[in-house]
Design a protein around this motif. Structure first.
Motif, PDB file in Angstrom:
ATOM      1  N   LEU A 115      16.686 -20.373  17.604  1.00 19.91           N
ATOM      2  CA  LEU A 115      16.428 -19.151  18.211  1.00 19.91           C
ATOM      3  C   LEU A 115      16.826 -19.347  19.770  1.00 19.91           C
ATOM      4  CD1 LEU A 115      13.086 -17.978  16.525  1.00 19.91           C
ATOM      5  CD2 LEU A 115      15.300 -17.014  16.268  1.00 19.91           C
ATOM      6  N   ASP A 116      16.479 -20.520  20.261  1.00 14.43           N
ATOM      7  CA  ASP A 116      16.985 -21.113  21.480  1.00 14.43           C
ATOM      8  C   ASP A 116      18.308 -20.736  21.632  1.00 14.43           C
ATOM      9  OD1 ASP A 116      14.427 -21.820  22.266  1.00 14.43           O
ATOM     10  OD2 ASP A 116      14.700 -23.985  21.825  1.00 14.43           O
ATOM     11  N   LEU A 117      19.160 -21.283  20.651  1.00 12.60           N
ATOM     12  CA  LEU A 117      20.733 -20.789  20.559  1.00 12.60           C
ATOM     13  C   LEU A 117      21.039 -19.235  20.622  1.00 12.60           C
ATOM     14  CD1 LEU A 117      21.821 -23.506  18.140  1.00 12.60           C
ATOM     15  CD2 LEU A 117      22.584 -23.254  20.452  1.00 12.60           C
ATOM     16  N   VAL A 118      20.184 -18.504  19.988  1.00 18.21           N
ATOM     17  CA  VAL A 118      20.411 -17.011  20.141  1.00 18.21           C
ATOM     18  C   VAL A 118      19.908 -16.482  21.402  1.00 18.21           C
ATOM     19  CG1 VAL A 118      19.806 -14.930  19.074  1.00 18.21           C
ATOM     20  CG2 VAL A 118      19.606 -16.649  17.612  1.00 18.21           C
ATOM     21  N   ALA A 119      19.063 -17.096  21.845  1.00 23.48           N
ATOM     22  CA  ALA A 119      18.603 -16.450  23.291  1.00 23.48           C
ATOM     23  C   ALA A 119      19.397 -17.084  24.561  1.00 23.48           C
ATOM     24  CB  ALA A 119      16.854 -16.902  23.681  1.00 23.48           C
ATOM     25  N   GLY A 120      19.905 -18.200  24.294  1.00 20.45           N
ATOM     26  CA  GLY A 120      20.502 -19.108  25.419  1.00 20.45           C
ATOM     27  C   GLY A 120      21.892 -18.085  25.365  1.00 20.45           C
ATOM     28  N   ALA A 121      22.513 -17.556  24.444  1.00 22.05           N
ATOM     29  CA  ALA A 121      23.517 -16.809  24.490  1.00 22.05           C
ATOM     30  C   ALA A 121      23.660 -15.560  25.191  1.00 22.05           C
ATOM     31  CB  ALA A 121      24.406 -16.480  22.953  1.00 22.05           C
ATOM     32  N   GLY A 122      22.502 -15.136  25.297  1.00 18.61           N
ATOM     33  CA  GLY A 122      22.080 -13.826  25.857  1.00 18.61           C
ATOM     34  C   GLY A 122      21.886 -12.719  25.000  1.00 18.61           C
ATOM     35  N   PHE A 123      21.739 -12.985  23.702  1.00 19.04           N
ATOM     36  CA  PHE A 123      21.872 -11.619  22.539  1.00 19.04           C
ATOM     37  C   PHE A 123      20.413 -10.994  22.993  1.00 19.04           C
ATOM     38  CE2 PHE A 123      24.932 -14.306  20.045  1.00 19.04           C
ATOM     39  CZ  PHE A 123      25.854 -13.481  19.916  1.00 19.04           C
ATOM     40  N   ASP A 124      20.537 -10.001  22.532  1.00 17.11           N
ATOM     41  CA  ASP A 124      19.111  -8.960  22.658  1.00 17.11           C
ATOM     42  C   ASP A 124      18.459  -8.982  21.358  1.00 17.11           C
ATOM     43  OD1 ASP A 124      20.356  -7.586  25.271  1.00 17.11           O
ATOM     44  OD2 ASP A 124      21.747  -6.860  23.791  1.00 17.11           O
ATOM     45  N   ALA A 125      18.982  -9.102  20.361  1.00 16.19           N
ATOM     46  CA  ALA A 125      18.519  -9.039  18.988  1.00 16.19           C
ATOM     47  C   ALA A 125      18.928 -10.287  17.886  1.00 16.19           C
ATOM     48  CB  ALA A 125      18.415  -7.583  18.455  1.00 16.19           C
ATOM     49  N   TYR A 126      18.059 -10.470  16.962  1.00 14.09           N
ATOM     50  CA  TYR A 126      18.388 -11.344  16.002  1.00 14.09           C
ATOM     51  C   TYR A 126      17.966 -10.828  14.635  1.00 14.09           C
ATOM     52  CZ  TYR A 126      18.005 -15.468  12.939  1.00 14.09           C
ATOM     53  OH  TYR A 126      17.994 -16.678  12.030  1.00 14.09           O
ATOM     54  N   ARG A 127      19.143 -10.412  14.025  1.00 16.53           N
ATOM     55  CA  ARG A 127      18.845  -9.988  12.391  1.00 16.53           C
ATOM     56  C   ARG A 127      18.839 -11.166  11.468  1.00 16.53           C
ATOM     57  NH1 ARG A 127      23.112  -8.077   8.601  1.00 16.53           N
ATOM     58  NH2 ARG A 127      22.057  -7.044   6.918  1.00 16.53           N
ATOM     59  N   PHE A 128      17.548 -11.110  10.786  1.00 15.94           N
ATOM     60  CA  PHE A 128      17.362 -12.083   9.774  1.00 15.94           C
ATOM     61  C   PHE A 128      16.935 -11.394   8.604  1.00 15.94           C
ATOM     62  CE2 PHE A 128      13.422 -10.556  11.406  1.00 15.94           C
ATOM     63  CZ  PHE A 128      12.613 -11.103  10.496  1.00 15.94           C
ATOM     64  N   SER A 129      16.705 -12.236   7.471  1.00 16.58           N
ATOM     65  CA  SER A 129      16.322 -11.627   6.246  1.00 16.58           C
ATOM     66  C   SER A 129      15.304 -12.564   5.720  1.00 16.58           C
ATOM     67  CB  SER A 129      17.399 -11.636   5.219  1.00 16.58           C
ATOM     68  OG  SER A 129      17.603 -13.007   4.466  1.00 16.58           O
ATOM     69  N   THR A 130      14.287 -11.956   4.876  1.00 14.01           N
ATOM     70  CA  THR A 130      13.068 -12.600   4.429  1.00 14.01           C
ATOM     71  C   THR A 130      13.307 -12.736   2.926  1.00 14.01           C
ATOM     72  OG1 THR A 130      12.334 -10.458   3.831  1.00 14.01           O
ATOM     73  CG2 THR A 130      11.537 -11.604   5.744  1.00 14.01           C
ATOM     74  N   SER A 131      13.083 -14.029   2.441  1.00 15.55           N
ATOM     75  CA  SER A 131      13.213 -14.359   1.085  1.00 15.55           C
ATOM     76  C   SER A 131      11.791 -14.042   0.072  1.00 15.55           C
ATOM     77  CB  SER A 131      13.428 -16.122   0.931  1.00 15.55           C
ATOM     78  OG  SER A 131      13.279 -16.349  -0.479  1.00 15.55           O
ATOM     79  N   TRP A 132      12.450 -13.144  -0.913  1.00 17.52           N
ATOM     80  CA  TRP A 132      11.367 -12.589  -1.912  1.00 17.52           C
ATOM     81  C   TRP A 132      10.678 -13.764  -2.590  1.00 17.52           C
ATOM     82  CZ3 TRP A 132      13.321  -8.009  -5.434  1.00 17.52           C
ATOM     83  CH2 TRP A 132      12.169  -7.352  -6.088  1.00 17.52           C
ATOM     84  N   ALA A 133      11.579 -14.706  -2.870  1.00 14.64           N
ATOM     85  CA  ALA A 133      11.035 -15.787  -3.730  1.00 14.64           C
ATOM     86  C   ALA A 133      10.086 -16.820  -2.625  1.00 14.64           C
ATOM     87  CB  ALA A 133      12.045 -16.688  -4.327  1.00 14.64           C
ATOM     88  N   ARG A 134      10.478 -16.815  -1.592  1.00 17.66           N
ATOM     89  CA  ARG A 134       9.539 -17.543  -0.702  1.00 17.66           C
ATOM     90  C   ARG A 134       8.139 -17.000  -0.390  1.00 17.66           C
ATOM     91  NH1 ARG A 134      10.557 -21.573   2.191  1.00 17.66           N
ATOM     92  NH2 ARG A 134      12.896 -21.459   2.531  1.00 17.66           N
ATOM     93  N   VAL A 135       7.939 -15.846  -0.332  1.00 14.87           N
ATOM     94  CA  VAL A 135       6.788 -15.194  -0.352  1.00 14.87           C
ATOM     95  C   VAL A 135       5.964 -14.822  -1.656  1.00 14.87           C
ATOM     96  CG1 VAL A 135       5.803 -12.867   0.348  1.00 14.87           C
ATOM     97  CG2 VAL A 135       7.656 -13.708   1.648  1.00 14.87           C
ATOM     98  N   LEU A 136       6.695 -14.659  -2.901  1.00 14.73           N
ATOM     99  CA  LEU A 136       6.203 -14.483  -4.246  1.00 14.73           C
ATOM    100  C   LEU A 136       7.169 -15.410  -4.885  1.00 14.73           C
ATOM    101  CD1 LEU A 136       5.842 -10.517  -3.967  1.00 14.73           C
ATOM    102  CD2 LEU A 136       3.956 -12.127  -4.170  1.00 14.73           C
ATOM    103  N   PRO A 137       6.797 -16.655  -5.295  1.00 11.93           N
ATOM    104  CA  PRO A 137       7.594 -17.376  -6.173  1.00 11.93           C
ATOM    105  C   PRO A 137       7.874 -17.057  -7.438  1.00 11.93           C
ATOM    106  CG  PRO A 137       5.827 -18.622  -4.847  1.00 11.93           C
ATOM    107  CD  PRO A 137       5.723 -17.315  -4.645  1.00 11.93           C
ATOM    108  N   GLU A 138       7.167 -16.030  -8.110  1.00 11.22           N
ATOM    109  CA  GLU A 138       7.611 -15.496  -9.282  1.00 11.22           C
ATOM    110  C   GLU A 138       7.734 -13.773  -9.206  1.00 11.22           C
ATOM    111  OE1 GLU A 138       7.456 -17.174 -12.232  1.00 11.22           O
ATOM    112  OE2 GLU A 138       7.109 -18.783 -10.907  1.00 11.22           O
ATOM    113  N   GLY A 139       7.979 -13.603  -8.083  1.00 11.62           N
ATOM    114  CA  GLY A 139       8.378 -12.282  -7.778  1.00 11.62           C
ATOM    115  C   GLY A 139       7.267 -11.317  -7.793  1.00 11.62           C
ATOM    116  N   ARG A 140       6.385 -11.729  -8.430  1.00 16.33           N
ATOM    117  CA  ARG A 140       5.279 -10.805  -8.459  1.00 16.33           C
ATOM    118  C   ARG A 140       3.924 -11.732  -8.492  1.00 16.33           C
ATOM    119  NH1 ARG A 140       5.728  -7.588 -14.095  1.00 16.33           N
ATOM    120  NH2 ARG A 140       6.077  -9.696 -14.817  1.00 16.33           N
ATOM    121  N   GLY A 141       2.793 -11.154  -8.328  1.00 20.12           N
ATOM    122  CA  GLY A 141       1.721 -12.110  -8.528  1.00 20.12           C
ATOM    123  C   GLY A 141       1.246 -12.827  -7.479  1.00 20.12           C
TER     124      GLY A 141
END
Length: 440
Positions: free
Chosen positions: A66-92
């Motif tokens: 994120l230091d690299l993102v900010a250091g380049a002068g970007f306004d925004a960072y588009r990232f994604s979330t991992s379903w399986a990182r939050v819900l290892p079995e997808g549910r439950g």
């Protein structure tokens, strides 16, 4: 670069983008197994059977990144979330360590003055849900809605923007008809269901976020300009069919509540029962539309059953992905999308970039080819704006060299070089050129 920030409207956003499985290091932090892990372990699917177990280790190095993102002068960072990182079995059961990570990541963006632009799903279906049919199963819309509520209850209050699903064509057609990505199917019945259910899940996710009081919600569509390989009527018909499958199916479903007739000619016998009744959910109101654009294809009639088309070798300069460099396609998509689908809705180029060899020589990476590519595509955006298209932002793919799916670690799209042995980050010449351009 010949472009400067001041060449664009004052409210125009410049950003860069990544995705969770491609950079985080999925084998760490309590994440569950995904169908990409399964796909990569199947011989022949991925270069050297490489996977996202470590990737760029962004899970532990996010502050540096994120230091690299900010250091380049970007306004925004588009990232994604991992379903399986939050819900290892997808549910439950929820993996609190995963939620905590996205919480810290969000705060770290805000601390650096970056606008967090989230995508909830960038292709990594939890394996446990894939076992139940994944995108073929109508229940996926409910599963995804539940995931949306869990992750957005935690970080939604701090998001600048959110889109449910990245590139529905890749999720559905590439992965279920062409077999090029996980789950690696080649099945027209599975494809028809996936192409519908991915949009139903998109709509359910939007409903959930509206229920949480969120706004600035959009959809992100990958688009590939289609042209006939010759002047024959047959080639024109097949180019229109390719356009229908790749572009108009998803845009038409979300913004018009209808699928193109030339695509339904092939998919209608395989569509899930009652699909016509789902458009009120699929067409949930959006606040913006994102376009991911890289190339065009020349299309001709081909052998075999529907769709009976083939790609013809292009004549333009190509990237390391063997994709033609065709900025005119981005201009055409921006103008066509505004005219035919979205009207005054803000449009964002949510991904645009190119792969190169990008070797380090004497500690530096001269990727002037990438700088030129970005410049050419910014020309296309600027031209569209001058003609009244409400283009409001441009995101470079990608911040980092990363795991490029079935191509493993061979294809480098990053503004920042990553040594996959040491994980050292080295900004390329294109990064420095952008940083200079974004100063004003």
């Amino acid at each position: 670069m010949h472009h400067r920030r001041t060449d664009f409207p004052q409210d125009f956003l410049f950003g860069t983008a990544t995705s969770s499985y491609q950079i985080e290091g999925h084998a760490q932090g309590g994440a569950g197994r995904t169908h990409w892990d399964d796909f990569a372990e199947t011989p022949g699917n991925v270069v050297r059977a490489e996977n996202g177990d470590l990737a760029c280790d962004h899970l532990h190095r996010y502050e540096e990144d994120l230091d690299l993102v900010a250091g380049a002068g970007f306004d925004a960072y588009r990232f994604s979330t991992s379903w399986a990182r939050v819900l290892p079995e997808g549910r439950g059961a929820v993996n609190q360590e995963g939620l905590d990570f996205y919480d810290r990541l969000t705060d770290a963006m805000l601390e650096r003055g970056l606008k967090p632009c989230a995508t909830l799903y960038h292709w990594e279906m939890p394996s446990a849900l894939n076992d139940l049919g994944g995108w073929r199963n109508r229940d996926v819309a409910g599963w995804f809605a539940d995931f949306t509520e869990i992750i957005m209850r935690r970080i939604g209050d701090r998001m600048h923007s959110v889109a449910p699903i990245n590139e529905p064509w890749c999720v559905a057609w590439l992965s279920h008809f062409l077999g090029g990505q996980a789950p690696g199917l080649r099945d027209i019945r599975a494809t028809a269901r996936a192409m519908h259910h991915v949009l139903l899940a998109h709509g359910r996710s939007i409903e959930v976020m509206r229920g949480l009081g969120m706004d600035n919600l959009g959809g992100v569509f990958n688009m590939e300009w289609s042209e006939p390989a010759d002047d024959s009527e047959a080639a024109h018909r097949k180019a229109a069919l390719y356009d229908g499958i790749y572009n108009r199916w998803f845009m038409g479903g979300v913004f018009k509540g209808a699928y193109p007739e030339n695509v339904l000619e092939g998919l209608l016998p395989h569509m899930p029962a009652g699909w016509q009744d789902d458009f009120p959910t699929i067409t949930q109101k959006l606040d913006w539309c994102g376009i991911n654009y890289y190339t065009r294809k020349l299309i001709a009639p081909g052998p075999g059953p529907w769709p009976a088309l083939r790609e013809v070798e292009g004549v333009l300069a190509k990237t390391y992905m063997d994709w033609e460099i065709y900025p005119e396609g981005l201009y055409r998509f921006l103008t066509r999308t505004a005219k035919e689908y979205t009207g005054d809705l803000p449009l964002y180029v949510t991904e645009n970039g190119m792969a190169g060899h990008d070797d380090i020589v004497a500690g530096e990476i001269d990727d002037s080819h990438r700088t030129d590519y970005i410049d050419q595509h910014l020309d296309a955006v600027q031209r569209a704006i001058e003609e009244g298209v409400p283009a409001k932002g441009y995101f470079v793919w990608s911040l980092l060299d990363n795991y490029e799916w079935s191509f493993g670690y061979d294809k480098r799209f990053g503004l920042v070089h990553v040594d996959f042995d040491t994980l050292a980050r080295t900004p390329k010449a294109s990064y420095h050129a952008l940083a200079d351009a974004l100063k004003g």
